[in-house]
Design a protein around this motif. Structure first.
Motif, PDB file in Angstrom:
ATOM      1  N   SER A  13       0.830  -1.204   0.000  1.00 20.98           N
ATOM      2  CA  SER A  13       0.000   0.000   0.000  1.00 20.98           C
ATOM      3  C   SER A  13       0.866   1.256   0.000  1.00 20.98           C
ATOM      4  N   THR A  14       1.951   1.231   0.746  1.00 28.97           N
ATOM      5  CA  THR A  14       2.851   2.385   0.818  1.00 28.97           C
ATOM      6  C   THR A  14       3.474   2.688  -0.536  1.00 28.97           C
ATOM      7  N   VAL A  15       3.955   1.657  -1.206  1.00 29.68           N
ATOM      8  CA  VAL A  15       4.581   1.852  -2.513  1.00 29.68           C
ATOM      9  C   VAL A  15       3.543   2.300  -3.537  1.00 29.68           C
ATOM     10  N   LEU A  16       2.378   1.658  -3.532  1.00 25.71           N
ATOM     11  CA  LEU A  16       1.334   1.993  -4.496  1.00 25.71           C
ATOM     12  C   LEU A  16       0.865   3.437  -4.322  1.00 25.71           C
ATOM     13  N   THR A  17       0.711   3.864  -3.078  1.00 22.23           N
ATOM     14  CA  THR A  17       0.249   5.222  -2.810  1.00 22.23           C
ATOM     15  C   THR A  17       1.231   6.262  -3.322  1.00 22.23           C
ATOM     16  N   SER A  18       2.503   5.922  -3.372  1.00 18.30           N
ATOM     17  CA  SER A  18       3.525   6.878  -3.814  1.00 18.30           C
ATOM     18  C   SER A  18       3.622   6.984  -5.335  1.00 18.30           C
ATOM     19  N   CYS A  19       2.912   6.117  -6.061  1.00 13.03           N
ATOM     20  CA  CYS A  19       3.047   6.048  -7.521  1.00 13.03           C
ATOM     21  C   CYS A  19       2.050   6.950  -8.236  1.00 13.03           C
ATOM     22  N   SER A  20       2.432   7.376  -9.418  1.00 10.80           N
ATOM     23  CA  SER A  20       1.487   7.994 -10.343  1.00 10.80           C
ATOM     24  C   SER A  20       0.703   6.874 -11.006  1.00 10.80           C
ATOM     25  N   ALA A  21      -0.624   6.887 -10.833  1.00  9.09           N
ATOM     26  CA  ALA A  21      -1.445   5.798 -11.369  1.00  9.09           C
ATOM     27  C   ALA A  21      -2.857   6.300 -11.644  1.00  9.09           C
ATOM     28  N   MET A  22      -3.546   5.609 -12.550  1.00 15.62           N
ATOM     29  CA  MET A  22      -4.940   5.919 -12.843  1.00 15.62           C
ATOM     30  C   MET A  22      -5.775   4.701 -12.453  1.00 15.62           C
ATOM     31  N   LYS A  23      -6.361   4.744 -11.262  1.00 14.77           N
ATOM     32  CA  LYS A  23      -7.076   3.585 -10.733  1.00 14.77           C
ATOM     33  C   LYS A  23      -8.271   3.190 -11.586  1.00 14.77           C
ATOM     34  N   TRP A  24      -8.835   4.142 -12.318  1.00 11.45           N
ATOM     35  CA  TRP A  24     -10.033   3.851 -13.097  1.00 11.45           C
ATOM     36  C   TRP A  24      -9.725   3.125 -14.407  1.00 11.45           C
ATOM     37  N   ASP A  25      -8.456   3.051 -14.800  1.00 12.00           N
ATOM     38  CA  ASP A  25      -8.081   2.425 -16.066  1.00 12.00           C
ATOM     39  C   ASP A  25      -7.351   1.121 -15.780  1.00 12.00           C
TER      40      ASP A  25
END
Length: 290
Positions: free
Chosen positions: A236-248
């Motif tokens: 969760s920590t690593v994922l939260t720090s990333c640029s990401a588009m959760k809807w895609d």
């Protein structure tokens, strides 16, 4: 012009002299064109027109920390981004292909506004085009010590830069790779951290890399100590720090997969600390002895 960022080739079509003025932070990343297919091609096009709202599906308005960006899904699966600065002024229209390999941007406003807009458009395009290539753009400050890179992440204002500055001040054999937006790429399933042309308020644009030694979440506390994380919290920590588009899902699933593989091979822990020299020493001792 051609650039190599974390080993990925990107091309920008625009006037070369204007690009050099608009993108001084990209100079260390410029390379000769070897004729290979780029990860991403961006064309600066003043004639680009916005797709009408009735033909788009509004995803959301995103607070980028230095402005707001409206995101629309286009009928072909691509995206339209309307970039606004901290004052709410529209400064860029970015239209992309579904995989972000082909992007077009129109710039507006004054020269400083256009510089801001082009940097933001490129950062967005790069992050999402690289997502399917085992590559993550993360929000972190990174120090290199004895040949390994240590990434410190936290909410804005928590003290990432302060902690890294204490490493630089009190611990020998340290240098800063990037102070806000480094890149992690898996090479033969091993995470390598790279500098980038984006570094927030700190001008640190270095085309260097090092094996990733750890990812540390900074938490303000009344004492200095390190707390290991469970695999779920680490992910969760690593994922939260990333640029990401959760809807895609096409782009989000590869980001999740890359995060999982990083957590499997990399120490992830929390450093509870004060903004002092002892915090850097406690963290350093943990990292080199565990």
């Amino acid at each position: 012009m051609t650039y190599s960022i974390a080993g990925h080739k990107i091309e920008i079509t625009y006037d070369a002299q204007l690009l050099q003025r608009l993108l001084p932070s990209f100079a260390p990343f410029q390379v000769a064109d070897d004729g290979s297919t780029p990860l991403m091609h961006l064309t600066v096009d003043s004639t680009l027109q916005r797709v009408p709202e009735q033909q788009c599906h509004l995803i959301r308005d995103i607070d980028t920390g230095n402005g707001m960006t409206r995101v629309d899904l286009l009928p072909d699966g691509g995206y339209q981004f309307l970039v606004r600065d901290i004052h709410g002024t529209e400064c860029a229209l970015l239209i992309t292909s579904p995989d972000f390999s082909d992007c077009h941007v129109a710039l507006q406003g004054t020269f400083p506004t256009q510089r801001f807009a082009l940097n933001n458009a490129l950062m967005l395009s790069y992050a999402f085009s690289a997502a399917t290539h085992d590559t993550l753009l993360i929000h972190a400050s990174v120090v290199r010590h004895q040949g390994r890179a240590y990434a410190f992440t936290a909410k804005s204002g928590t003290g990432k830069s302060t902690h890294v500055a204490n490493w630089m001040r009190y611990i020998p054999d340290c240098d800063i790779i990037n102070d806000d937006n480094p890149i992690i790429r898996l090479i033969d399933d091993k995470p390598v951290l790279y500098g980038s042309p984006w570094s927030g308020k700190t001008p640190c644009y270095r085309n260097v890399s090092a094996p990733l030694g750890a990812i540390m979440l900074i938490k303000r506390d009344t004492t200095n100590h390190v707390a290991p994380m469970s695999p779920i919290i680490a992910f969760s920590t690593v994922l939260t720090s990333c640029s990401a588009m959760k809807w895609d899902e096409r782009l989000y699933q590869p980001v999740c997969s890359t995060c999982s593989r990083i957590v499997e091979t990399t120490r992830v822990a929390a450093i509870h600390c004060l903004p002092d020299s002892q915090a850097a020493a406690v963290c350093r001792d943990f990292l080199i002895t565990n």
